[in-house]
Design a protein around this motif. Sequence first.
Motif, mmCIF file in Angstrom:
data_model
loop_
_atom_site.group_PDB
_atom_site.id
_atom_site.type_symbol
_atom_site.label_atom_id
_atom_site.label_comp_id
_atom_site.label_asym_id
_atom_site.label_seq_id
_atom_site.Cartn_x
_atom_site.Cartn_y
_atom_site.Cartn_z
ATOM 1 N N THR A 50 0.821 -1.166 0.042
ATOM 2 C CA THR A 50 -0.123 -0.143 0.079
ATOM 3 C C THR A 50 0.772 1.108 0.018
ATOM 4 O O THR A 50 0.592 2.117 -0.616
ATOM 5 C CB THR A 50 -1.017 0.024 1.084
ATOM 6 O OG1 THR A 50 -1.656 -1.177 1.221
ATOM 7 C CG2 THR A 50 -1.655 1.435 1.267
ATOM 8 N N VAL A 51 1.903 1.112 0.887
ATOM 9 C CA VAL A 51 2.805 2.322 0.899
ATOM 10 C C VAL A 51 3.559 2.590 -0.151
ATOM 11 O O VAL A 51 3.476 3.918 -1.108
ATOM 12 C CB VAL A 51 3.894 2.260 2.055
ATOM 13 C CG1 VAL A 51 5.023 3.300 1.963
ATOM 14 C CG2 VAL A 51 3.280 2.229 3.396
ATOM 15 N N ASP A 52 4.040 1.595 -1.061
ATOM 16 C CA ASP A 52 4.907 1.585 -2.273
ATOM 17 C C ASP A 52 3.840 2.083 -3.409
ATOM 18 O O ASP A 52 4.314 2.840 -4.176
ATOM 19 C CB ASP A 52 5.534 0.410 -2.745
ATOM 20 C CG ASP A 52 6.565 -0.215 -1.527
ATOM 21 O OD1 ASP A 52 6.870 0.727 -0.850
ATOM 22 O OD2 ASP A 52 6.686 -1.460 -1.421
ATOM 23 N N TYR A 53 2.580 1.449 -3.340
ATOM 24 C CA TYR A 53 1.729 1.776 -4.486
ATOM 25 C C TYR A 53 1.315 3.438 -4.552
ATOM 26 O O TYR A 53 1.406 4.166 -5.605
ATOM 27 C CB TYR A 53 0.484 0.878 -4.394
ATOM 28 C CG TYR A 53 -0.579 1.123 -5.308
ATOM 29 C CD1 TYR A 53 -0.341 1.018 -6.678
ATOM 30 C CD2 TYR A 53 -1.881 1.607 -4.855
ATOM 31 C CE1 TYR A 53 -1.364 1.210 -7.647
ATOM 32 C CE2 TYR A 53 -2.947 1.895 -5.804
ATOM 33 C CZ TYR A 53 -2.618 1.475 -7.121
ATOM 34 O OH TYR A 53 -3.627 1.837 -7.996
ATOM 35 N N TYR A 129 1.413 -4.059 -9.575
ATOM 36 C CA TYR A 129 0.652 -4.425 -8.427
ATOM 37 C C TYR A 129 -0.448 -5.182 -8.690
ATOM 38 O O TYR A 129 -1.352 -5.318 -7.516
ATOM 39 C CB TYR A 129 0.234 -2.930 -7.710
ATOM 40 C CG TYR A 129 1.325 -2.096 -6.964
ATOM 41 C CD1 TYR A 129 2.067 -2.592 -5.913
ATOM 42 C CD2 TYR A 129 2.452 -1.367 -7.810
ATOM 43 C CE1 TYR A 129 2.970 -1.936 -5.225
ATOM 44 C CE2 TYR A 129 3.306 -0.727 -7.456
ATOM 45 C CZ TYR A 129 3.852 -1.062 -6.209
ATOM 46 O OH TYR A 129 4.804 -0.311 -5.503
ATOM 47 N N GLY A 130 -0.672 -5.804 -9.879
ATOM 48 C CA GLY A 130 -1.714 -6.675 -9.905
ATOM 49 C C GLY A 130 -3.051 -6.209 -10.284
ATOM 50 O O GLY A 130 -3.970 -6.893 -10.390
ATOM 51 N N THR A 238 -8.596 -5.233 -11.914
ATOM 52 C CA THR A 238 -9.031 -5.835 -10.787
ATOM 53 C C THR A 238 -9.947 -4.900 -9.709
ATOM 54 O O THR A 238 -10.239 -5.233 -8.760
ATOM 55 C CB THR A 238 -7.925 -6.631 -10.137
ATOM 56 O OG1 THR A 238 -7.076 -5.876 -9.705
ATOM 57 C CG2 THR A 238 -7.496 -7.750 -11.258
ATOM 58 N N HIS A 239 -9.619 -3.710 -9.910
ATOM 59 C CA HIS A 239 -10.164 -2.807 -8.887
ATOM 60 C C HIS A 239 -11.973 -2.977 -8.852
ATOM 61 O O HIS A 239 -12.232 -3.309 -9.834
ATOM 62 C CB HIS A 239 -9.999 -1.098 -9.235
ATOM 63 C CG HIS A 239 -8.587 -0.741 -9.126
ATOM 64 N ND1 HIS A 239 -8.065 -0.668 -7.936
ATOM 65 C CD2 HIS A 239 -7.668 -0.303 -9.790
ATOM 66 C CE1 HIS A 239 -6.615 -0.233 -7.897
ATOM 67 N NE2 HIS A 239 -6.665 -0.005 -9.067
ATOM 68 N N SER A 240 -12.313 -2.528 -7.670
ATOM 69 C CA SER A 240 -13.868 -3.106 -7.779
ATOM 70 C C SER A 240 -14.398 -1.727 -7.322
ATOM 71 O O SER A 240 -14.147 -1.005 -6.336
ATOM 72 C CB SER A 240 -13.971 -4.270 -6.434
ATOM 73 O OG SER A 240 -13.441 -3.742 -5.120
ATOM 74 N N ARG A 378 -8.176 -2.774 1.238
ATOM 75 C CA ARG A 378 -7.172 -3.759 1.231
ATOM 76 C C ARG A 378 -7.020 -4.031 -0.228
ATOM 77 O O ARG A 378 -5.833 -4.078 -0.802
ATOM 78 C CB ARG A 378 -7.558 -4.946 2.186
ATOM 79 C CG ARG A 378 -6.541 -5.892 1.990
ATOM 80 C CD ARG A 378 -7.117 -7.421 2.337
ATOM 81 N NE ARG A 378 -8.081 -7.942 1.579
ATOM 82 C CZ ARG A 378 -9.211 -8.892 1.855
ATOM 83 N NH1 ARG A 378 -9.118 -9.112 3.327
ATOM 84 N NH2 ARG A 378 -9.914 -9.204 1.029
ATOM 85 N N ASP A 379 -7.721 -4.527 -0.865
ATOM 86 C CA ASP A 379 -7.838 -5.040 -2.213
ATOM 87 C C ASP A 379 -7.316 -4.000 -3.212
ATOM 88 O O ASP A 379 -6.582 -4.085 -4.381
ATOM 89 C CB ASP A 379 -9.025 -5.627 -2.779
ATOM 90 C CG ASP A 379 -9.452 -6.986 -2.145
ATOM 91 O OD1 ASP A 379 -8.806 -7.513 -1.383
ATOM 92 O OD2 ASP A 379 -10.415 -7.336 -1.986
ATOM 93 N N ASN A 380 -7.642 -2.624 -2.997
ATOM 94 C CA ASN A 380 -7.457 -1.693 -3.853
ATOM 95 C C ASN A 380 -6.022 -1.057 -3.447
ATOM 96 O O ASN A 380 -5.802 0.126 -4.072
ATOM 97 C CB ASN A 380 -8.578 -0.499 -4.145
ATOM 98 C CG ASN A 380 -9.724 -1.148 -4.626
ATOM 99 O OD1 ASN A 380 -9.555 -1.996 -5.655
ATOM 100 N ND2 ASN A 380 -10.872 -0.663 -4.268
ATOM 101 N N LEU A 381 -5.548 -1.293 -2.387
ATOM 102 C CA LEU A 381 -4.397 -0.753 -1.889
ATOM 103 C C LEU A 381 -4.637 0.585 -1.384
ATOM 104 O O LEU A 381 -3.717 1.535 -1.922
ATOM 105 C CB LEU A 381 -3.113 -0.869 -2.629
ATOM 106 C CG LEU A 381 -2.646 -2.349 -2.791
ATOM 107 C CD1 LEU A 381 -1.493 -2.392 -3.962
ATOM 108 C CD2 LEU A 381 -2.401 -3.010 -1.764
#
Length: 417
Positions: A50-53, A129-130, A238-240, A378-381
């Motif tokens: 999350t920090v890196d993203y 980051y997927g 993959t973002h929701s 969490r999933d979207n960082l």
Amino acid sequence: MKFALLLFFLLVTTGELALSWLNLQHLKRHGREVPRGFEGSLDPETLQKTVDYTVENNRLGLIETLCGTILVVLFLFCGILDRYDHWVVSHSNAFVLQGLLFFLPLCLLQSILDIPFSLYENFSIEKRYGFNTMPPSLWLTDFIKSTLLSILLITLVIAGAFTLVQMSPHGWWLWVWGLLALLSLAMLYLSPYLIEPLFFHFEPIQSEGLQMEIQLLMKRAGLEVRRVLQVDASRRSTHSNAYFTGIGKVKRIVLFDTLIERLDTREILAVLAHEAGHWKAHHLLKRLIATELVILVACYGAFVVLERNALPPLFGMATVSFPAQLVLLGFILSLVATFFAPISAWFSRRHEREADRFAADLTGTPEALASSLVKMGRDNLANLHPHPLYAALHYSHPPLTERVQTLLARKELQSEN
């Protein structure tokens, strides 16, 4: 005065960059702390990602801001606008055609300059980051479609607005405002059926049980929703997310297929109850009215300023065309808007809190909305540790941790009662 304007612009830009730096430093200090309400959902690896993203996205935003600042300074303060304006005027004396010839190349140039940033964001950061799932061919198709659509819409707006200015030189501000208001309403009605399907495939929700649950929820909320759809968002990312779209009798609910995969039924219903809260509280209508009033004031202000030909001397120019004056006016308005944006953000956060309360009351399960926010964060960082000042000035939603903790506190209060 030209130097004072340039200095003020650079100070505003520097202030924004300093605020972003402050936000990042706050994240680096607290980014590995698990907020209350997120226990058990975040591990050290996810927190570090999350920090890196967030840092990488902000770094890209910084570069984009610096490039944009350089271009604005060159265009407005180094004589390029004046030369470009003379070129446009030399090619046409027709008022409407001048407007099109002036703005369309600039819009196309802006789209071209955005290409490297979009490519790096999607195929470097988002891919690493997927999140990115679209192939380059789909990105190119989207780019061509969006560019052509933008050119079409801009052409209609410019041609219509300049025609009204030509027909009513002393009252055009009201007519232009009416045109813009009409187009805004038309887009609310037409976008779900004409524009969105150009980029996404919509279909009825595959789970009949979920669709029935949603319809029952909307009935309890007192909303008539004709269609509940899912969209193939996973083709691109993959973002929701989930949202309401349309207005009046064309309202419909759209769920990302990624959201359906990751949330359980209670959480999906809680997210949709939040969206229903916006409709029940007439947030869209209130924002629409507020926006149109601001545009009305801006149109009248533009009329007064342009009538007096007051802008060119501020930029060290003698005389420029009407389209060039609009560019100068747009620059001034962008500086003014910087100071009013926090007010808009505050009202938006207030609406989000109201929608959260509505969802908690409607479903009776505030913890379901809380858990859905935790999963999506969490999933979207998502940045779980924004600096309070940055959030106050820029966030359209309350910080995620605040929303989760408020909902859990509401659940505890329910349990006590």
